[in-house]
Design a protein around this motif. Sequence first.
Motif, PDB file in Angstrom:
ATOM      1  N   ARG A   1      -4.263   0.737  -4.158  1.00  0.00           N
ATOM      2  CA  ARG A   1      -3.307   1.732  -4.653  1.00  0.00           C
ATOM      3  C   ARG A   1      -2.002   1.074  -5.090  1.00  0.00           C
ATOM      4  N   HIS A   2      -1.454   0.210  -4.241  1.00  0.00           N
ATOM      5  CA  HIS A   2      -0.202  -0.466  -4.594  1.00  0.00           C
ATOM      6  C   HIS A   2      -0.391  -1.375  -5.809  1.00  0.00           C
ATOM      7  N   HIS A   3      -1.523  -2.018  -5.881  1.00  0.00           N
ATOM      8  CA  HIS A   3      -1.808  -2.931  -6.991  1.00  0.00           C
ATOM      9  C   HIS A   3      -1.827  -2.182  -8.322  1.00  0.00           C
ATOM     10  N   LEU A   4      -2.417  -1.007  -8.346  1.00  0.00           N
ATOM     11  CA  LEU A   4      -2.532  -0.236  -9.583  1.00  0.00           C
ATOM     12  C   LEU A   4      -1.218   0.446  -9.951  1.00  0.00           C
ATOM     13  N   ARG A   5      -0.453   0.865  -8.962  1.00  0.00           N
ATOM     14  CA  ARG A   5       0.799   1.563  -9.226  1.00  0.00           C
ATOM     15  C   ARG A   5       1.994   0.631  -9.367  1.00  0.00           C
ATOM     16  N   GLY A   6       1.808  -0.633  -8.989  1.00  0.00           N
ATOM     17  CA  GLY A   6       2.931  -1.560  -9.058  1.00  0.00           C
ATOM     18  C   GLY A   6       3.992  -1.294  -8.019  1.00  0.00           C
ATOM     19  N   THR A   7       3.631  -0.642  -6.901  1.00  0.00           N
ATOM     20  CA  THR A   7       4.577  -0.349  -5.834  1.00  0.00           C
ATOM     21  C   THR A   7       4.578  -1.468  -4.803  1.00  0.00           C
ATOM     22  N   ASP A   8       5.587  -1.469  -3.956  1.00  0.00           N
ATOM     23  CA  ASP A   8       5.715  -2.500  -2.931  1.00  0.00           C
ATOM     24  C   ASP A   8       4.682  -2.288  -1.834  1.00  0.00           C
ATOM     25  N   TYR A   9       4.086  -3.394  -1.400  1.00  0.00           N
ATOM     26  CA  TYR A   9       3.139  -3.335  -0.292  1.00  0.00           C
ATOM     27  C   TYR A   9       3.919  -3.109   0.999  1.00  0.00           C
ATOM     28  N   ASN A  10       3.479  -2.148   1.801  1.00  0.00           N
ATOM     29  CA  ASN A  10       4.206  -1.823   3.022  1.00  0.00           C
ATOM     30  C   ASN A  10       3.274  -1.874   4.220  1.00  0.00           C
ATOM     31  N   ASP A  11       3.667  -1.217   5.291  1.00  0.00           N
ATOM     32  CA  ASP A  11       2.963  -1.348   6.561  1.00  0.00           C
ATOM     33  C   ASP A  11       1.540  -0.796   6.508  1.00  0.00           C
ATOM     34  N   ASP A  12       1.250   0.123   5.567  1.00  0.00           N
ATOM     35  CA  ASP A  12      -0.110   0.656   5.537  1.00  0.00           C
ATOM     36  C   ASP A  12      -1.134  -0.415   5.175  1.00  0.00           C
ATOM     37  N   VAL A  13      -0.695  -1.506   4.546  1.00  0.00           N
ATOM     38  CA  VAL A  13      -1.584  -2.629   4.245  1.00  0.00           C
ATOM     39  C   VAL A  13      -1.570  -3.647   5.375  1.00  0.00           C
ATOM     40  N   TYR A  14      -0.392  -3.927   5.948  1.00  0.00           N
ATOM     41  CA  TYR A  14      -0.235  -5.036   6.882  1.00  0.00           C
ATOM     42  C   TYR A  14      -0.537  -4.682   8.334  1.00  0.00           C
ATOM     43  N   LYS A  15      -0.548  -3.394   8.692  1.00  0.00           N
ATOM     44  CA  LYS A  15      -0.596  -3.046  10.113  1.00  0.00           C
ATOM     45  C   LYS A  15      -1.923  -3.399  10.776  1.00  0.00           C
ATOM     46  N   PHE A  16      -2.983  -3.604  10.003  1.00  0.00           N
ATOM     47  CA  PHE A  16      -4.273  -3.961  10.590  1.00  0.00           C
ATOM     48  C   PHE A  16      -4.548  -5.460  10.525  1.00  0.00           C
ATOM     49  N   LEU A  17      -3.568  -6.243  10.060  1.00  0.00           N
ATOM     50  CA  LEU A  17      -3.753  -7.676   9.887  1.00  0.00           C
ATOM     51  C   LEU A  17      -2.978  -8.444  10.941  1.00  0.00           C
ATOM     52  N   SER A  18      -3.465  -9.636  11.263  1.00  0.00           N
ATOM     53  CA  SER A  18      -2.744 -10.499  12.192  1.00  0.00           C
ATOM     54  C   SER A  18      -1.503 -11.062  11.503  1.00  0.00           C
ATOM     55  N   PRO A  19      -0.512 -11.519  12.278  1.00  0.00           N
ATOM     56  CA  PRO A  19       0.698 -12.090  11.650  1.00  0.00           C
ATOM     57  C   PRO A  19       0.394 -13.246  10.706  1.00  0.00           C
ATOM     58  N   ASP A  20      -0.556 -14.103  11.083  1.00  0.00           N
ATOM     59  CA  ASP A  20      -0.902 -15.229  10.219  1.00  0.00           C
ATOM     60  C   ASP A  20      -1.530 -14.743   8.910  1.00  0.00           C
ATOM     61  N   THR A  21      -2.443 -13.772   9.016  1.00  0.00           N
ATOM     62  CA  THR A  21      -3.079 -13.235   7.811  1.00  0.00           C
ATOM     63  C   THR A  21      -2.064 -12.501   6.938  1.00  0.00           C
ATOM     64  N   THR A  22      -1.115 -11.811   7.577  1.00  0.00           N
ATOM     65  CA  THR A  22      -0.073 -11.124   6.817  1.00  0.00           C
ATOM     66  C   THR A  22       0.764 -12.112   6.017  1.00  0.00           C
ATOM     67  N   ASP A  23       1.122 -13.235   6.636  1.00  0.00           N
ATOM     68  CA  ASP A  23       1.902 -14.258   5.921  1.00  0.00           C
ATOM     69  C   ASP A  23       1.114 -14.819   4.742  1.00  0.00           C
ATOM     70  N   ARG A  24      -0.173 -15.040   4.940  1.00  0.00           N
ATOM     71  CA  ARG A  24      -1.002 -15.541   3.839  1.00  0.00           C
ATOM     72  C   ARG A  24      -1.110 -14.504   2.720  1.00  0.00           C
ATOM     73  N   LEU A  25      -1.258 -13.241   3.113  1.00  0.00           N
ATOM     74  CA  LEU A  25      -1.407 -12.188   2.116  1.00  0.00           C
ATOM     75  C   LEU A  25      -0.141 -12.039   1.277  1.00  0.00           C
ATOM     76  N   LYS A  26       1.027 -12.194   1.896  1.00  0.00           N
ATOM     77  CA  LYS A  26       2.283 -12.042   1.165  1.00  0.00           C
ATOM     78  C   LYS A  26       2.488 -13.136   0.126  1.00  0.00           C
ATOM     79  N   LYS A  27       1.807 -14.264   0.298  1.00  0.00           N
ATOM     80  CA  LYS A  27       1.990 -15.391  -0.623  1.00  0.00           C
ATOM     81  C   LYS A  27       1.056 -15.336  -1.831  1.00  0.00           C
ATOM     82  N   VAL A  28      -0.060 -14.617  -1.710  1.00  0.00           N
ATOM     83  CA  VAL A  28      -1.027 -14.601  -2.809  1.00  0.00           C
ATOM     84  C   VAL A  28      -0.601 -13.597  -3.859  1.00  0.00           C
ATOM     85  N   ARG A  29      -1.074 -13.793  -5.084  1.00  0.00           N
ATOM     86  CA  ARG A  29      -0.719 -12.906  -6.185  1.00  0.00           C
ATOM     87  C   ARG A  29      -1.620 -11.673  -6.243  1.00  0.00           C
TER      88      ARG A  29
END
Length: 326
Positions: free
Chosen positions: A148-176
């Motif tokens: 949803r965020h990818h298609l709308r161009g909105t900022d990724y927020n907690d609804d994406v990150y809350k199920f991920l580990s801190p390490d995975t969240t850091d990796r996800l924030k770096k990818v395009r």
Amino acid sequence: MIIRDKPSAFRLFFVLKGSVVPTIAPQILFSAMVGFFVYFAYSRFPNFLPILTVTPFILLGVTLSIFLGFRNRASYERWWEARKLWGQLIIDTRSLARQVQTYAWAENTSKNNFQPEIRDKTTDQVLECKTHQKHLVQLAISFSHALRHHLRGTDYNDDVYKFLSPDTTDRLKKVRHKPNFILNLMGEELRQLLQKEFIGEISARNLEERLTSLSAILAACERIHNTPLPFAYNLLLHRTAYIYCFCLPFGLVTSLGLMTPFVTAIIAYTFFGLDALGEELEDPFGTSAHDLALTTMSHNIEINLLETLNEDNLPEPVEPDGYYHV
């Protein structure tokens, strides 16, 4: 997206929420003003005003209607295809959650029943299997929000990150490309289930088909989002609609007189309204009144999949703002 009952015949003329009137009001008013100016000039200086017959406007109006019909049909097909893709996303995420729990649990049960020599390890194995199951389902939830965020161009927020580990969240924030990265994480979880023999090869193949389907949905949504209708086609329609509505009073004033501004405004509402509606439907992933309710659907996916995991604290469904579902 506007979801409401059909208003009565009287209220139909006063409904503004979900209507294109606020968007095209400047064009309607300007067309009416041109009509009034033409009527005023014709009544005061009839010999100096160029007067046209209605015939060319009839021919041009029919042609413009046909082109607007083709354009709106193409826009609606894009909108409907996008809705079907998100319907398939709901099917695939639900199927993935059901299959991963059914297959993995069946595999562990069979080991427990037919391989007594590993019974001392089955408790840890079942716990580890359930952890992988839960991670895979949670990643499916994150994928729906990330799409949803990818298609709308909105900022990724907690609804994406809350199920991920801190390490995975850091990796996800770096990818395009975050949705594709989450799909890779889901593939990694599936590989872990297969390597640790929590599922068999046939079960893994069925789950891989679900991931492939999610990847196809992602690519198809990107195709719709990144490929608008040809600009030259839209430009031709815009120009023709403006020229037609602004020249129309010169062909109506001799027969309609003072009613020229009113009739011109009605025709302008029709043509500019169809044009504006087609433009809104062209990109169905936005946040306008006629775009798809992606937030509602992605949160429904989250609720459905958490219920599959037997979670107790489920989020509340997204409530519509009046008739508007985001």
